[in-house]
Design an enzyme around this catalytic site. Structure first.
Site, mmCIF file in Angstrom:
data_model
loop_
_atom_site.group_PDB
_atom_site.id
_atom_site.type_symbol
_atom_site.label_atom_id
_atom_site.label_comp_id
_atom_site.label_asym_id
_atom_site.label_seq_id
_atom_site.Cartn_x
_atom_site.Cartn_y
_atom_site.Cartn_z
ATOM 1 N N SER A 1 0.867 -1.187 0.000
ATOM 2 C CA SER A 1 0.000 0.000 0.000
ATOM 3 C C SER A 1 0.898 1.230 0.000
ATOM 4 O O SER A 1 2.069 1.145 0.395
ATOM 5 C CB SER A 1 -0.855 0.005 1.279
ATOM 6 O OG SER A 1 -1.541 1.244 1.437
ATOM 7 N N TYR B 1 -2.333 -1.045 10.436
ATOM 8 C CA TYR B 1 -2.306 -1.275 8.984
ATOM 9 C C TYR B 1 -0.971 -0.798 8.411
ATOM 10 O O TYR B 1 -0.345 -1.497 7.611
ATOM 11 C CB TYR B 1 -3.478 -0.524 8.350
ATOM 12 C CG TYR B 1 -3.684 -0.756 6.869
ATOM 13 C CD1 TYR B 1 -4.398 -1.865 6.416
ATOM 14 C CD2 TYR B 1 -3.193 0.144 5.925
ATOM 15 C CE1 TYR B 1 -4.603 -2.070 5.054
ATOM 16 C CE2 TYR B 1 -3.398 -0.050 4.573
ATOM 17 C CZ TYR B 1 -4.103 -1.160 4.140
ATOM 18 O OH TYR B 1 -4.310 -1.354 2.789
HETATM 19 N N1 LIG Z 1 -8.636 -0.221 -1.770
HETATM 20 C C1 LIG Z 1 -7.596 0.519 -1.461
HETATM 21 O O1 LIG Z 1 -7.653 1.753 -1.478
HETATM 22 C C2 LIG Z 1 -6.282 -0.127 -1.109
HETATM 23 C C3 LIG Z 1 -5.137 0.674 -1.065
HETATM 24 C C4 LIG Z 1 -3.910 0.100 -0.756
HETATM 25 C C5 LIG Z 1 -3.839 -1.258 -0.509
HETATM 26 N N2 LIG Z 1 -4.981 -2.015 -0.538
HETATM 27 C C6 LIG Z 1 -4.832 -3.443 -0.276
HETATM 28 O O2 LIG Z 1 -5.327 -4.141 -1.397
HETATM 29 C C7 LIG Z 1 -5.770 -5.435 -0.981
HETATM 30 C C8 LIG Z 1 -7.159 -5.686 -1.507
HETATM 31 O O3 LIG Z 1 -8.023 -4.731 -0.902
HETATM 32 P P1 LIG Z 1 -9.440 -4.298 -1.493
HETATM 33 O O4 LIG Z 1 -9.478 -2.841 -1.479
HETATM 34 O O5 LIG Z 1 -9.741 -5.048 -2.727
HETATM 35 O O6 LIG Z 1 -10.351 -4.760 -0.265
HETATM 36 P P2 LIG Z 1 -11.623 -5.711 -0.207
HETATM 37 O O7 LIG Z 1 -12.089 -5.633 1.208
HETATM 38 O O8 LIG Z 1 -12.556 -5.414 -1.292
HETATM 39 O O9 LIG Z 1 -10.961 -7.150 -0.477
HETATM 40 C C9 LIG Z 1 -10.154 -7.796 0.475
HETATM 41 C C10 LIG Z 1 -10.467 -9.286 0.402
HETATM 42 O O10 LIG Z 1 -9.609 -9.977 1.341
HETATM 43 C C11 LIG Z 1 -10.390 -11.009 1.908
HETATM 44 N N3 LIG Z 1 -9.896 -11.450 3.202
HETATM 45 C C12 LIG Z 1 -9.893 -10.753 4.363
HETATM 46 N N4 LIG Z 1 -9.476 -11.544 5.365
HETATM 47 C C13 LIG Z 1 -9.178 -12.755 4.830
HETATM 48 C C14 LIG Z 1 -8.721 -13.986 5.360
HETATM 49 N N5 LIG Z 1 -8.515 -14.159 6.675
HETATM 50 N N6 LIG Z 1 -8.535 -15.021 4.513
HETATM 51 C C15 LIG Z 1 -8.794 -14.892 3.189
HETATM 52 N N7 LIG Z 1 -9.255 -13.759 2.627
HETATM 53 C C16 LIG Z 1 -9.456 -12.700 3.455
HETATM 54 C C17 LIG Z 1 -11.784 -10.395 2.060
HETATM 55 O O11 LIG Z 1 -12.794 -11.392 2.208
HETATM 56 C C18 LIG Z 1 -11.915 -9.590 0.781
HETATM 57 O O12 LIG Z 1 -12.551 -10.319 -0.254
HETATM 58 C C19 LIG Z 1 -5.642 -5.460 0.542
HETATM 59 O O13 LIG Z 1 -4.421 -6.082 0.905
HETATM 60 C C20 LIG Z 1 -5.608 -3.985 0.895
HETATM 61 O O14 LIG Z 1 -4.956 -3.756 2.119
HETATM 62 C C21 LIG Z 1 -6.184 -1.491 -0.841
#
Ligand SMILES: NC(=O)c1ccc[n+]([C@@H]2O[C@H](COP(=O)([O-])OP(=O)(O)OC[C@H]3O[C@@H](n4cnc5c(N)ncnc54)[C@H](O)[C@@H]3O)[C@@H](O)[C@H]2O)c1
Length: 254
Positions: free
Chosen positions: A143, A156
């Protein structure tokens, strides 16, 4: 010909915004996918969406808090496709939006367990399968908050800073043996995670301010993260290892 033609690739967090969108992009580039998530209903739907678009994907449920589940996910992939060429370790949980002194140890532990320790365990089991098959490529989702801080996100930020160190060290461990390990650093991307966070009325102004910190003055689309992942997993990135690629509309550049 696609950049990932025939490659067997695992995507974790595939039921979520970035994972599901990346799955579509990876499949369009020719990958054969195993999609995984703890949310089975949405994960099955993501795999069906890939198949509906003409791609190849099966869903395997796994809670990444469990090392056994991670080992089984890798084993099933090898059983299904005969090899493991790539992995997008992307599952994650968001911050609690609390100052550090209000954060409980359980809340801290959950973020570290899923956002950092699970990435370590995924790499550990994936690398063993890849070394047996002649090499591979791994991309971890860190991130922008793996390089800078944000109020209300100490757990985080700590986990995502850890993912960057882990990525660099794993790249050093395996680069000479044919497994590349890199990280994408998304800026704020329009996904269910961000809908949950920005839905809090107290945080609406914060998100408007954060939007302007992206020099492109917008949030990302999940497929834009997927496009970078395709490249990092492909042979076009054959000399890229231990790298952190910001896909963040300029968040870290100003
Ligand atoms: N959306 C953003 O702005 C952003 C920015 C930087 C980084 N990220 C990172 O990107 C990645 C994806 O995030 P996103 O925005 O698509 O979020 P999201 O919440 O839409 O997707 C995250 C997924 O991870 C799954 N998950 C959570 N705990 C779990 C577990 N114990 N076992 C298996 N699966 C599990 C959830 O069920 C979900 O489907 C994450 O690592 C997040 O930290 C997101």
């Amino acid at each position: 010909m696609g950049a990932l033609d025939g490659k067997a690739i695992i995507v974790t967090g595939a039921a979520g915004g970035i994972g599901a969108a990346a799955a579509l992009v990876l499949a369009a580039a020719g990958a054969r996918l195993v999609l995984s998530d703890v949310n089975a209903a949405s994960g099955e739907a993501a795999a069906q969406a890939v198949r509906d678009a003409g791609g190849e994907a099966v869903f395997v449920a796994a809670d990444l808090a469990s090392e056994e589940a991670i080992a089984a996910l890798v084993a099933k992939t090898v059983q299904m496709y005969g090899r493991l060429d790539g992995a997008f370790n992307n599952a994650g949980v968001e911050q609690r939006n609390k100052p550090l002194d209000e954060l409980t140890l359980d809340e801290w532990d959950l973020a570290i367990r899923i956002d950092l320790t699970a990435v370590f365990l995924c790499i550990k089991h994936q690398v063993k399968a890849m070394l047996g098959g002649g090499g591979g490529a791994i991309v971890n989702t860190a991130s922008s908050l793996g390089q800078v801080g944000l109020a209300g996100a100490s757990e985080y930020c700590a986990a995502k800073h850890g993912v960057i160190g882990l990525t660099r060290a794993a790249g050093a461990d395996y680069g000479a043996r044919g497994v590349r390990v890199n990280a994408v650093l998304p800026g704020i991307t329009a996904t269910p995670m961000i809908e949950r966070l920005s839905g809090d009325p107290q945080l609406a102004a914060t998100f408007e301010r954060l939007k302007l910190r992206h020099s492109m003055h917008r949030f990302g689309q999940p497929s834009e993260i997927g496009d970078a992942v395709v490249w990092l997993l492909s042979d076009q990135a054959s000399f890229v290892n231990g790298a952190t690629i910001a896909v963040d509309g300029g968040y870290l550049s100003i």
